[in-house]
Design a protein around this motif. Structure first.
Motif, PDB file in Angstrom:
ATOM      1  N   GLN A 192       1.191  -1.605  -0.408  1.00 18.11           N
ATOM      2  CA  GLN A 192       0.021   0.568  -0.381  1.00 18.11           C
ATOM      3  C   GLN A 192       0.222   1.592  -0.070  1.00 18.11           C
ATOM      4  OE1 GLN A 192      -0.485  -2.309   1.761  1.00 18.11           O
ATOM      5  NE2 GLN A 192      -2.154  -2.531   2.916  1.00 18.11           N
ATOM      6  N   ASP A 193       1.746   0.899   1.528  1.00 20.06           N
ATOM      7  CA  ASP A 193       2.858   2.196   0.760  1.00 20.06           C
ATOM      8  C   ASP A 193       3.393   2.507  -0.161  1.00 20.06           C
ATOM      9  OD1 ASP A 193       2.199   2.060   3.710  1.00 20.06           O
ATOM     10  OD2 ASP A 193       4.474   1.835   4.362  1.00 20.06           O
ATOM     11  N   MET A 194       3.413   1.794  -1.083  1.00 21.14           N
ATOM     12  CA  MET A 194       4.413   1.939  -2.524  1.00 21.14           C
ATOM     13  C   MET A 194       3.406   2.674  -3.467  1.00 21.14           C
ATOM     14  SD  MET A 194       7.012   1.361  -4.291  1.00 21.14           S
ATOM     15  CE  MET A 194       8.819   0.646  -4.822  1.00 21.14           C
ATOM     16  N   GLU A 195       2.129   1.676  -3.398  1.00 22.29           N
ATOM     17  CA  GLU A 195       0.920   2.031  -3.528  1.00 22.29           C
ATOM     18  C   GLU A 195       0.468   3.453  -4.270  1.00 22.29           C
ATOM     19  OE1 GLU A 195      -1.985  -0.508  -4.085  1.00 22.29           O
ATOM     20  OE2 GLU A 195      -1.291  -2.234  -4.972  1.00 22.29           O
ATOM     21  N   THR A 196       1.115   4.188  -2.396  1.00 22.46           N
ATOM     22  CA  THR A 196       1.121   5.706  -2.242  1.00 22.46           C
ATOM     23  C   THR A 196       2.261   6.867  -3.494  1.00 22.46           C
ATOM     24  OG1 THR A 196       0.321   5.262  -0.104  1.00 22.46           O
ATOM     25  CG2 THR A 196       0.837   7.576  -0.697  1.00 22.46           C
ATOM     26  N   ILE A 197       3.617   5.713  -2.920  1.00 21.63           N
ATOM     27  CA  ILE A 197       4.786   6.183  -4.081  1.00 21.63           C
ATOM     28  C   ILE A 197       4.424   6.903  -5.639  1.00 21.63           C
ATOM     29  CG2 ILE A 197       6.900   6.430  -4.508  1.00 21.63           C
ATOM     30  CD1 ILE A 197       6.969   5.269  -1.469  1.00 21.63           C
ATOM     31  N   ARG A 198       3.793   5.029  -5.768  1.00 20.06           N
ATOM     32  CA  ARG A 198       3.678   5.255  -7.809  1.00 20.06           C
ATOM     33  C   ARG A 198       2.591   5.736  -8.118  1.00 20.06           C
ATOM     34  NH1 ARG A 198       2.538  -0.499  -8.307  1.00 20.06           N
ATOM     35  NH2 ARG A 198       4.464  -1.135  -7.100  1.00 20.06           N
ATOM     36  N   GLY A 199       2.728   6.047  -9.214  1.00 25.59           N
ATOM     37  CA  GLY A 199       1.924   7.671  -9.630  1.00 25.59           C
ATOM     38  C   GLY A 199       2.182   9.098  -9.202  1.00 25.59           C
ATOM     39  N   ARG A 200       1.867   8.894  -8.021  1.00 24.62           N
ATOM     40  CA  ARG A 200       2.299  10.149  -7.196  1.00 24.62           C
ATOM     41  C   ARG A 200       3.166  10.874  -6.846  1.00 24.62           C
ATOM     42  NH1 ARG A 200      -2.293   9.355  -2.131  1.00 24.62           N
ATOM     43  NH2 ARG A 200      -4.220   8.003  -3.101  1.00 24.62           N
ATOM     44  N   GLU A 201       3.838  10.341  -6.693  1.00 27.19           N
ATOM     45  CA  GLU A 201       5.439  11.142  -6.239  1.00 27.19           C
ATOM     46  C   GLU A 201       6.360  10.357  -7.946  1.00 27.19           C
ATOM     47  OE1 GLU A 201       7.182  10.161  -2.247  1.00 27.19           O
ATOM     48  OE2 GLU A 201       5.176  10.695  -1.884  1.00 27.19           O
ATOM     49  N   ILE A 202       6.139   9.292  -8.075  1.00 29.00           N
ATOM     50  CA  ILE A 202       6.621   8.389  -9.740  1.00 29.00           C
ATOM     51  C   ILE A 202       6.465   7.914 -10.531  1.00 29.00           C
ATOM     52  CG2 ILE A 202       9.016   6.660 -10.264  1.00 29.00           C
ATOM     53  CD1 ILE A 202       9.771   6.486  -7.081  1.00 29.00           C
ATOM     54  N   GLY A 203       6.208   8.520 -11.007  1.00 32.39           N
ATOM     55  CA  GLY A 203       5.485   8.010 -12.378  1.00 32.39           C
ATOM     56  C   GLY A 203       5.935   7.546 -13.673  1.00 32.39           C
ATOM     57  N   LEU A 204       5.259   6.964 -14.741  1.00 33.21           N
ATOM     58  CA  LEU A 204       5.939   5.755 -15.456  1.00 33.21           C
ATOM     59  C   LEU A 204       5.191   6.180 -17.079  1.00 33.21           C
ATOM     60  CD1 LEU A 204       7.624   3.517 -16.089  1.00 33.21           C
ATOM     61  CD2 LEU A 204       5.440   1.814 -15.724  1.00 33.21           C
ATOM     62  N   VAL A 205       5.916   6.273 -17.464  1.00 35.31           N
ATOM     63  CA  VAL A 205       5.709   6.163 -19.337  1.00 35.31           C
ATOM     64  C   VAL A 205       6.182   4.604 -19.798  1.00 35.31           C
ATOM     65  CG1 VAL A 205       5.393   7.497 -21.556  1.00 35.31           C
ATOM     66  CG2 VAL A 205       5.945   8.513 -20.021  1.00 35.31           C
ATOM     67  N   PRO A 206       5.670   3.930 -20.392  1.00 35.52           N
ATOM     68  CA  PRO A 206       5.614   2.670 -20.431  1.00 35.52           C
ATOM     69  C   PRO A 206       6.300   2.266 -22.406  1.00 35.52           C
ATOM     70  CG  PRO A 206       3.240   2.734 -20.597  1.00 35.52           C
ATOM     71  CD  PRO A 206       4.184   4.191 -19.827  1.00 35.52           C
TER      72      PRO A 206
END
Length: 564
Positions: A83-97
């Protein structure tokens, strides 16, 4: 200097279980600072994507971190709760696949997918606020008429538009770091420049740091301040990008730089003489009837005259409108030479290739192969023609059957045309795997077990299976890293010299054209606007459109070290 926002130390990643574990990263160390642009380069399988996917805990399958530390703004990410990682992923670290074709869900509208990301990142609560933010995100990503575009589906977007939608989703939460995995490898140079300029503009406005994962050294030199070179799961060299690319120290970096095509490159094998015309059982002169005279080197092999293709597009419930994809195309390809068709996406290049291959019927005009008008061929004659005229398609993911192993995929043309017995077909498969620099044990593997570069080499091997006279190569090296690309281009040049092969080469990469083509046709909106030798097009392009194409090549003005 401020503290790094991302600090990776002694990172090791393995795939498999504890009993059968295969380590693919062997202790990686690097930092990313606020607002910095970093490029990670290396060949397929070097660990570029694995490194950054490990950072955000998105490793595929059985991939897992075995050792090391990943600190994000001083906080340890290895071993934190999901859950903590999901909070960071997207909000703090974005990804363009990497692949815009497969990373947008085809059954959902673009707007739904952008809104889903906005809701997941907690950027807006009410339906109206989510929609307003989605429109804003798409407009920021450079899509005109965003409110209408939101109702469209991925198949209604071009590659560049899909890529911009993914960049919009990646930047929607205004992250501190954006990971861009091969963000422009599927795009032509002019769209690539627009997308990268827009990405630069957005990230500089937001103060976002960017990590590019790329095999394009020109892009790395032009867009990144810092370069990280990876080889077999290790970082072998890192530092200021231009410094490394102009004066590489590590032998692997030297190989990468020397393999990168540039506008200063010369045609591969420019000094070699053309081989004599082949006299194999596949000789095209005998395709249409019992015509026995052999075509000589330099004779016209493919003659296209006043070619036109019109598609009827549905409009409303009952009406339709004409879309002219190709208009008045005329060119000739002589035996043993390479003609390149270049231009932006949608310029009509691939449509011409399909008509030459008889996969599409021309609306008007003629296509002659070895002096024979293909529109008058019977079904049997067309079947015979396919033995001498073979395609290598653009998409290494979509052009291989996932249910067939690699050996059977390469053998399929031999089976269809009943060439040889089972033993000789298997021997031919192994010979072809050697030719395209793939290990023989891959014959029993399936496409999902191969990298994109390996799949494209399989597609080239399949195209060569029948020892054709003509290969139609549609973006055949666009998905490959520079070393594999150099191998394939060398292989194509060698086969051309040895067998007198003729190539119709379709690409948006003009630096590759310089290496492989004898003559170039530049296409714009369905028309050939310039046609000349490769030397003439590159040294003194007549049309402004051609000049713009050349100017848009990433790193075109940057001298790479060791380039010939």
């Amino acid at each position: 200097m401020s503290d790094p926002i991302l600090s990776v130390r002694d990172l090791k990643v393995a795939f498999g279980t504890k009993k059968a574990s295969n380590e693919v990263l062997h202790g990686v160390n690097f930092d990313v600072y606020p607002g910095e642009t970093v490029a990670i380069v290396g060949e397929s399988g070097s660990g570029k994507s694995t490194t950054m996917h490990a950072v955000i805990n998105l490793l595929p399958g059985t991939g897992h971190i075995t050792e090391g530390s990943v600190k994000w703004n001083g906080k340890e990410l290895v071993g934190i709760r999901r859950q903590d990682m999901e909070t960071i992923r997207g909000r703090e670290i974005g990804l363009v696949p990497q692949d815009p074709m497969s990373n947008l869900n085809p059954v959902w509208s673009i707007g739904f997918q952008v809104e889903e990301a906005i809701r997941a990142n907690g950027l807006a609560k009410s339906r109206r606020a989510v929609k307003a933010r989605a429109i804003e995100v798409l407009e920021q990503a450079g899509l005109q008429d965003a409110e209408r575009r939101m109702r469209q589906y991925p198949h209604q977007f071009s590659g560049g538009m899909k890529q911009r939608a993914l960049i919009g989703i990646g930047l929607s939460a205004k992250p501190q770091l954006l990971i861009a995995d091969e963000p422009t490898s599927a795009l032509d140079v002019t769209v690539q420049r627009v997308v990268l300029d827009h990405l630069d503009h957005l990230t500089s406005e937001l103060g976002t740091a960017v990590v590019f994962i790329t095999h394009d050294l020109g892009l790395a030199a032009e867009r990144a301040e810092k370069l990280i070179v990876m080889y077999k799961g290790n970082i072998v060299e890192s530092g200021p990008s231009r410094e490394i690319l102009q004066n590489p120290q590590h032998p692997y970096t030297k190989r990468l730089v020397s393999a990168a095509p540039s506008l200063a490159s010369r045609r591969i094998g420019a000094d070699a003489d053309l081989a004599p015309a082949p006299t194999s059982e596949f000789d095209i002169a005998s395709v249409a009837d019992d015509h026995t005279s052999k075509t000589q080197v330099g004779e016209p092999l493919i003659e296209v005259e006043d070619l036109r293709k019109v598609y009827k597009l549905r409009k409303g419930n009952f009406g339709h409108e004409d879309f002219v994809a190709v208009e008045g195309a005329t060119f000739t390809i002589n035996r043993g030479e390479t003609l390149a068709l270049v231009g932006e996406s949608g310029s009509g290049k691939s449509t011409i290739a399909k008509m030459v291959l008889q996969l599409e019927k021309p609306t008007a005009g003629t296509i002659k192969v070895a002096g024979r008008d293909t529109s008058k061929f019977t079904a049997r004659q067309l079947f015979e023609l396919r033995r001498t005229l073979q395609p290598v398609f653009q998409d290494p993911y979509g052009s291989l059957d996932p249910l067939h192993n690699i050996g059977n995929t390469i053998m399929e043309p031999l089976n269809i045309h009943k060439i040889g017995d089972q033993a000789s077909r298997k021997a031919r498969v192994l010979e072809l795997l050697d030719q395209v620099a793939l290990p023989r044990e891959l014959a029993t593997r399936y496409p999902n077990e191969l990298s994109g570069g390996q799949r494209q080499r399989v597609a080239v091997a399949r195209g060569l299976a029948l020892k054709p006279d003509i290969l139609v190569l549609d973006e055949a090296v666009s998905a490959l890293d520079v070393l594999v690309q150099a191998q394939i281009l060398d292989l194509l040049a060698e086969l051309q010299r040895d067998l007198g092969l003729t190539y119709l080469f379709i690409t948006h990469d003009l630096a590759v054209v310089r290496l492989i083509a004898d003559r170039v046709c530049v296409m714009q909106q369905g028309r050939i606007v310039e046609q000349a030798t490769t030397e003439e097009v590159f040294e003194s392009p007549r049309e402004e459109y051609t000049q713009n194409l050349l100017a848009a090549i990433p790193g075109a003005s940057i001298e790479l070290g060791l380039n010939t």
